[in-house]
Design an enzyme around this catalytic site. Sequence first.
Site, PDB file in Angstrom:
ATOM      1  N   TYR A  64       0.859  -1.181   0.000  1.00  0.00           N
ATOM      2  CA  TYR A  64       0.000   0.000   0.000  1.00  0.00           C
ATOM      3  C   TYR A  64       0.895   1.230   0.000  1.00  0.00           C
ATOM      4  CZ  TYR A  64      -5.010  -0.259   0.013  1.00  0.00           C
ATOM      5  OH  TYR A  64      -6.300  -0.343  -0.388  1.00  0.00           O
ATOM      6  N   GLU A  66      -0.410   4.796  -0.414  1.00  0.00           N
ATOM      7  CA  GLU A  66      -1.179   6.038  -0.579  1.00  0.00           C
ATOM      8  C   GLU A  66      -0.294   7.239  -0.232  1.00  0.00           C
ATOM      9  OE1 GLU A  66      -5.053   7.543   1.589  1.00  0.00           O
ATOM     10  OE2 GLU A  66      -5.251   5.489   0.857  1.00  0.00           O
ATOM     11  N   ASP A 241      -6.362  14.846 -23.952  1.00  0.00           N
ATOM     12  CA  ASP A 241      -6.308  13.424 -23.630  1.00  0.00           C
ATOM     13  C   ASP A 241      -5.579  12.745 -24.793  1.00  0.00           C
ATOM     14  OD1 ASP A 241      -6.760  10.736 -23.345  1.00  0.00           O
ATOM     15  OD2 ASP A 241      -8.918  10.888 -23.014  1.00  0.00           O
ATOM     16  N   THR A 270      -3.125   7.224 -21.549  1.00  0.00           N
ATOM     17  CA  THR A 270      -2.946   5.842 -21.129  1.00  0.00           C
ATOM     18  C   THR A 270      -1.473   5.521 -21.358  1.00  0.00           C
ATOM     19  OG1 THR A 270      -3.446   5.062 -23.350  1.00  0.00           O
ATOM     20  CG2 THR A 270      -5.274   5.060 -21.783  1.00  0.00           C
ATOM     21  N   LYS A 273      -1.333   2.011 -24.966  1.00  0.00           N
ATOM     22  CA  LYS A 273      -1.728   1.982 -26.378  1.00  0.00           C
ATOM     23  C   LYS A 273      -0.469   2.208 -27.221  1.00  0.00           C
ATOM     24  CE  LYS A 273      -6.172   3.941 -25.011  1.00  0.00           C
ATOM     25  NZ  LYS A 273      -7.400   3.193 -25.187  1.00  0.00           N
ATOM     26  N   ARG A 279      -0.825  -1.640 -18.784  1.00  0.00           N
ATOM     27  CA  ARG A 279      -2.134  -0.989 -18.716  1.00  0.00           C
ATOM     28  C   ARG A 279      -2.067   0.051 -17.600  1.00  0.00           C
ATOM     29  NH1 ARG A 279      -5.090  -3.509 -21.995  1.00  0.00           N
ATOM     30  NH2 ARG A 279      -6.689  -1.940 -21.696  1.00  0.00           N
TER      31      ARG A 279
HETATM   32  N1  PLP Z   1      -9.208   8.329 -23.361  1.00  0.00           N
HETATM   33  C1  PLP Z   1      -9.204   7.948 -24.640  1.00  0.00           C
HETATM   34  C2  PLP Z   1      -9.068   8.990 -25.708  1.00  0.00           C
HETATM   35  C3  PLP Z   1      -9.322   6.590 -24.968  1.00  0.00           C
HETATM   36  O1  PLP Z   1      -9.340   6.212 -26.254  1.00  0.00           O
HETATM   37  C4  PLP Z   1      -9.453   5.649 -23.925  1.00  0.00           C
HETATM   38  C5  PLP Z   1      -9.579   4.203 -24.188  1.00  0.00           C
HETATM   39  O2  PLP Z   1     -10.070   3.711 -25.119  1.00  0.00           O
HETATM   40  C6  PLP Z   1      -9.469   6.110 -22.615  1.00  0.00           C
HETATM   41  C7  PLP Z   1      -9.348   7.441 -22.366  1.00  0.00           C
HETATM   42  C8  PLP Z   1      -9.681   5.163 -21.476  1.00  0.00           C
HETATM   43  O3  PLP Z   1      -8.589   4.383 -21.219  1.00  0.00           O
HETATM   44  P1  PLP Z   1      -8.668   3.149 -20.202  1.00  0.00           P
HETATM   45  O4  PLP Z   1      -9.370   2.057 -20.908  1.00  0.00           O
HETATM   46  O5  PLP Z   1      -7.253   2.849 -19.879  1.00  0.00           O
HETATM   47  O6  PLP Z   1      -9.410   3.624 -18.985  1.00  0.00           O
END
Ligand code: PLP
Length: 478
Positions: A64, A66, A241, A270, A273, A279
Amino acid sequence: MPRNAESTAFRSALEVIRGVEPRVADAIGAELADQRESLKLIASENYASPATLLAMGNWFSDKYAEGTVGRRFYAGCQNVDTVEALAAEHARELFGAAHAYVQPHSGIDANLVAFWAILADRVESPALKKAQARHVNDLTEADWFALRRELGDQRMLGMSLDAGGHLTHGFRPNISGKMFDQRSYGTDPDTGLVDYDRVAEAAREFRPLVLVAGYSAYPRKINFRIMREIADSVGATFMVDMAHFAGLVAGKVFTGDFDPVPHAHIVTSTTHKSLRGPRGGLVLCGPELADQVDRGCPMVLGGPLPHVMAAKAVALAEARRPDFADYARQIVDNARALAEGLLRRGAKLVTGGTDNHLVLIDVTGYGLTGRQAEQALLDSGIVTNRNAVPQDPNGAWYTSGIRIGTPALTTRGLGTAEMDTTAELIHAVLSQTSAGVGPDGTASKAKYVLDPALADKISRQASELLTGFPLYPDVELG
Ligand code: PLP
């Protein structure tokens, strides 16, 4: 490292697991076999390195932690501090960001951290100041009630789902849509491209607190300098994002106006990808938002996953190597070759091509729905996913699109020539699949007709294409 070290590591791990629950060991082995055999074109997937995978299976899982580096709510976190600090340092250096927060468990979690950091900065902090309180616990009941209402009364402007935006950018089925009053900008109906004048107009009318850019299924680049100017013109916080294209930013394919980091107030991603890590998620920002971002856990996140942060540190270190830039360039070259191969054979593509890692085929050109096309391709050994196209007549379930991406196949080593063959296989399946009929004799959006002999032939050709590009060539499970 000796060539068989990876085999030994994975074999030993499976042997230990088999001693407790053999079915899990078998499923892990079967997953590798399946991944080796399939032509994986899912734009959001990749193959993490053995070092990244191995960094996750260890004792860090038991801790843990935190808090943040050097400031934990649990004792004995010195080794977690080491890996979290390393992952954050690699992320800062790789992306040229002032601050990196590497605890988010996924992209959705990273977005939640960013939303609440922005709300804390823009809404909560001024309210505390006005009430001359240092902490929310110091507010009177009336001030707290007013603050909660104000937090729930903010606006977000993001890309529409059918133009390629993501559910977490303020859509009702996601918590972001329940938190924010949301409006979307779409794409130009003729070109399929983001129309910055329309975005600026929507921002002037709607006056969002947060302007979001980023996508899951938009096959082009976005000019983040222009988006930042739009955000500034209405006093919005600009968030990007980059979940999908972080690998292209890391590999310096997206630079200047197309690199979100120098332009956005806050960037989320993320790590699994195009970035090819474990992940997980991360958040980048400047010093102004750093303290709020670091409150992600326990604000919206469960306890950090130190084993995944260790794997993030490994993967981010890999992404800082020069060969990652070659990889990122090849992802885009491959996507272009795939798009050109499809166009040459008569496919209809949203925006007519690609600048990034993904291609969106409008399968209405083949007389199919996305659902029918996805299944027909799967029967033929080609793994893709269906996706809405702008103003999709078939809605979000059946859809009219197939999204394909090149990060995974590029990791395996496939190049532009193999992308042309891939385009040939996809076109062969789609052009020889027809829409089926439902039980009442009307056209079905799910049923399809594909000669099983053709599906078998294409499956064989797909696996032949992969034989020269073994996945995890140094891992032999025996
Ligand atoms: N943001 C975008 C633009 C995405 O394409 C995705 C996943 O497909 C996410 C966020 C979410 O990612 P996660 O599945 O890791 O929560």
